[in-house]
Design an enzyme around this catalytic site. Structure first.
Site, PDB file in Angstrom:
ATOM      1  N   GLU A 139       0.695  -1.214  -0.088  1.00 10.68           N
ATOM      2  CA  GLU A 139      -0.097   0.056  -0.113  1.00 10.68           C
ATOM      3  C   GLU A 139       0.717   1.193   0.009  1.00 10.68           C
ATOM      4  O   GLU A 139       0.747   2.023   0.892  1.00 10.68           O
ATOM      5  CB  GLU A 139      -0.637   0.026   1.283  1.00 10.68           C
ATOM      6  N   GLY A 186       1.915   4.961  -0.377  1.00 13.72           N
ATOM      7  CA  GLY A 186       1.416   6.285  -0.712  1.00 13.72           C
ATOM      8  C   GLY A 186       2.276   7.356  -1.057  1.00 13.72           C
ATOM      9  O   GLY A 186       2.445   7.579  -2.100  1.00 13.72           O
ATOM     10  N   CYS A 211       1.303  32.737  13.759  1.00 14.93           N
ATOM     11  CA  CYS A 211       1.587  33.209  15.183  1.00 14.93           C
ATOM     12  C   CYS A 211       2.120  31.777  15.895  1.00 14.93           C
ATOM     13  O   CYS A 211       1.532  31.679  16.906  1.00 14.93           O
ATOM     14  CB  CYS A 211       0.449  33.833  15.862  1.00 14.93           C
TER      15      CYS A 211
HETATM   16  C1  LIG Z   1      -2.639   1.582   6.514  1.00 17.56           C
HETATM   17  C2  LIG Z   1      -1.765   2.567   5.705  1.00 17.56           C
HETATM   18  N1  LIG Z   1      -1.443   2.015   4.536  1.00 17.56           N
HETATM   19  C3  LIG Z   1      -0.228   2.590   3.826  1.00 17.56           C
HETATM   20  C4  LIG Z   1       0.132   3.842   4.361  1.00 17.56           C
HETATM   21  C5  LIG Z   1       1.043   4.519   3.133  1.00 17.56           C
HETATM   22  O1  LIG Z   1       2.232   4.787   3.816  1.00 17.56           O
HETATM   23  P1  LIG Z   1       3.392   5.395   2.948  1.00 17.56           P
HETATM   24  O2  LIG Z   1       2.838   6.589   2.387  1.00 17.56           O
HETATM   25  O3  LIG Z   1       4.570   5.367   3.795  1.00 17.56           O
HETATM   26  O4  LIG Z   1       3.725   4.555   1.843  1.00 17.56           O
HETATM   27  C6  LIG Z   1      -0.313   4.238   5.546  1.00 17.56           C
HETATM   28  C7  LIG Z   1       0.281   5.493   5.708  1.00 17.56           C
HETATM   29  O5  LIG Z   1       0.454   6.078   7.052  1.00 17.56           O
HETATM   30  C8  LIG Z   1      -1.170   3.798   6.484  1.00 17.56           C
HETATM   31  O6  LIG Z   1      -1.333   3.995   7.336  1.00 17.56           O
END
Ligand SMILES: Cc1ncc(COP(=O)(O)O)c(C=O)c1O
Length: 386
Positions: free
Chosen positions: A258, A260, A324
């Site tokens: 997964e 991101g 601020c």
């Molecule tokens: C459940 C889950 N999957 C995937 C990610 C993506 O992580 P990254 O952006 O480090 O690949 C996160 C990020 O916090 C997450 O909480």
């Protein structure tokens, strides 16, 4: 030389759309997806929507055939609207509301729960055909303490004993298909770590399958692939990670990742105008409400003078926003060229956890977002107005 994003002039973009402005390079996002597909040909890649949920960016990622990892009903709806194939989507919740569970059931995505208590709540609403539980293996890794999400004292997932109980309970409710999930941290630049995760989860799976007499259909090692933000940091060798994982991964279950940050981080630049120069501070029109990571984690982002990327460094200076708070800074004692009021600075590697963390704090309304593709550019989110 002027800083360009794709084939577009950053100064022109700043003039057309105003500042502060998030700009994303579409080609770079597509390139990162290609790299992932090549390195992990047998892995289901589910983009973590939380990293950047701009609808146009989600659409382009969905069109590449990736799945999505969504953390609540809103992200699920974003993914649905963007055209993601829901059969490739995961709902990874932390403390979900019943409405979130209802939405996940309605969209028939893989439901991934991080506590047995949530399964008890879920079955009062509906029992899915397949369930996934999040295990906390007792360790984690990440660039900052705030993004280490595995290990003792973190709120995420269950230990192995409780995970076993959760699967037993699910079985007793007639659930027949199972997945397991682990997400231990973000922005990891250590290549061996992903191999280690795969080995650890395979061991856990072997024990659980034996005790429970079940077979897992999916094994998810989460996100966490890091990107370099600082000069001394090296880009991950994705191919080498993929090759090693493919050698050690023996289970017939579908392997899921997964990512991101890896997909979107480097595509993003925040263009901001210098409003004030005083003492050893450069004041800009972006604040911690525009880009929170430096204030939140002490995160480093490269910052360049967009009007002249080759200008010599002549000073060590602090770059701060208009809010601020002492935490409203972007750089401390940063080597920079001579900077004048009205100059445009480009804060780089902001495509992940950038705009999504923006707020209206201190009356700094959220900025616009623009997507660049070679020499074309288009507004993908209007600047917020009062
Ligand atoms: C459940 C889950 N999957 C995937 C990610 C993506 O992580 P990254 O952006 O480090 O690949 C996160 C990020 O916090 C997450 O909480």
């Amino acid at each position: 030389m002027e800083f360009r994003i794709g084939d577009c002039s950053s100064l022109e973009l700043a003039k057309i759309y105003g500042t502060p402005l998030y700009v994303y390079d579409k080609i770079m996002i597509l390139q990162r997806i290609k790299e992932l597909k090549e390195a992990f040909p047998n892995v289901q890649i589910c983009y973590a929507v939380k990293a950047n949920s701009n609808p146009e960016i989600l659409k382009l990622i969905a069109a590449e055939g990736l799945g999505a990892d969504c953390s609540n009903r809103i992200e699920l709806e974003y993914a649905r609207r963007a055209g993601f194939d829901m059969s490739k989507c995961i709902f990874t919740s932390v403390n979900p509301k019943n409405e979130d569970l209802e939405k996940a059931l309605e969209l028939d995505v893989l439901i991934n729960l991080d506590d047995i208590s949530i399964f008890k709540r879920l079955v009062k609403i509906g029992t899915p055909d397949k369930i996934c539980f999040r295990i906390n293996p007792g360790f984690g890794k990440g660039k900052f303490p705030g993004i280490v999400v595995g290990g003792h004292g973190t709120k995420f997932g269950m230990n192995e004993d409780l995970t076993l109980e959760a699967f037993k309970l699910a079985k007793s409710f007639g659930v027949k298909r199972f997945g397991i999930h682990m997400m231990t941290g973000s922005c990891v630049l250590n290549e061996e770590y992903f191999e280690e995760l795969t080995l650890v989860i395979q061991d856990i799976v072997e024990r659980l399958e034996k005790t429970l007499d079940i077979k897992f259909e999916s094994i998810d090692i989460g996100g966490g692939l890091g990107v370099p933000y600082e000069k001394h940091e090296r880009k991950l060798n994705l191919k080498s990670i993929g090759d090693k994982i493919s050698i050690i991964y023996k289970h017939p279950a579908k392997l899921i990742m997964e990512p991101g940050r890896f997909i979107v981080a480097e595509s993003g630049t925040l263009l901001t105008e210098v409003t004030t120069i005083k003492n050893n501070f450069i004041g800009i029109d972006a604040g911690m409400s525009t880009l929170l990571r430096p204030a939140l984690y002490g995160a480093y982002h490269p910052i360049i003078l967009a009007n002249n990327t080759e200008a010599e460094f002549v000073q060590e200076i602090n770059i701060v926003g208009p809010i601020c708070e002492n935490t409203d800074f972007f750089a401390k004692n940063r080597a920079m060229p001579k900077i004048n009021e009205g100059d445009i600075l480009a804060i780089q590697v902001v495509g992940a956890y950038g705009f999504v963390m923006a707020s209206q704090y201190n009356g700094i309304l959220r900025p616009a977002e623009v997507l660049v593709e070679h020499s074309e550019h288009k507004l993908i989110r209007e600047r917020e107005l009062i």
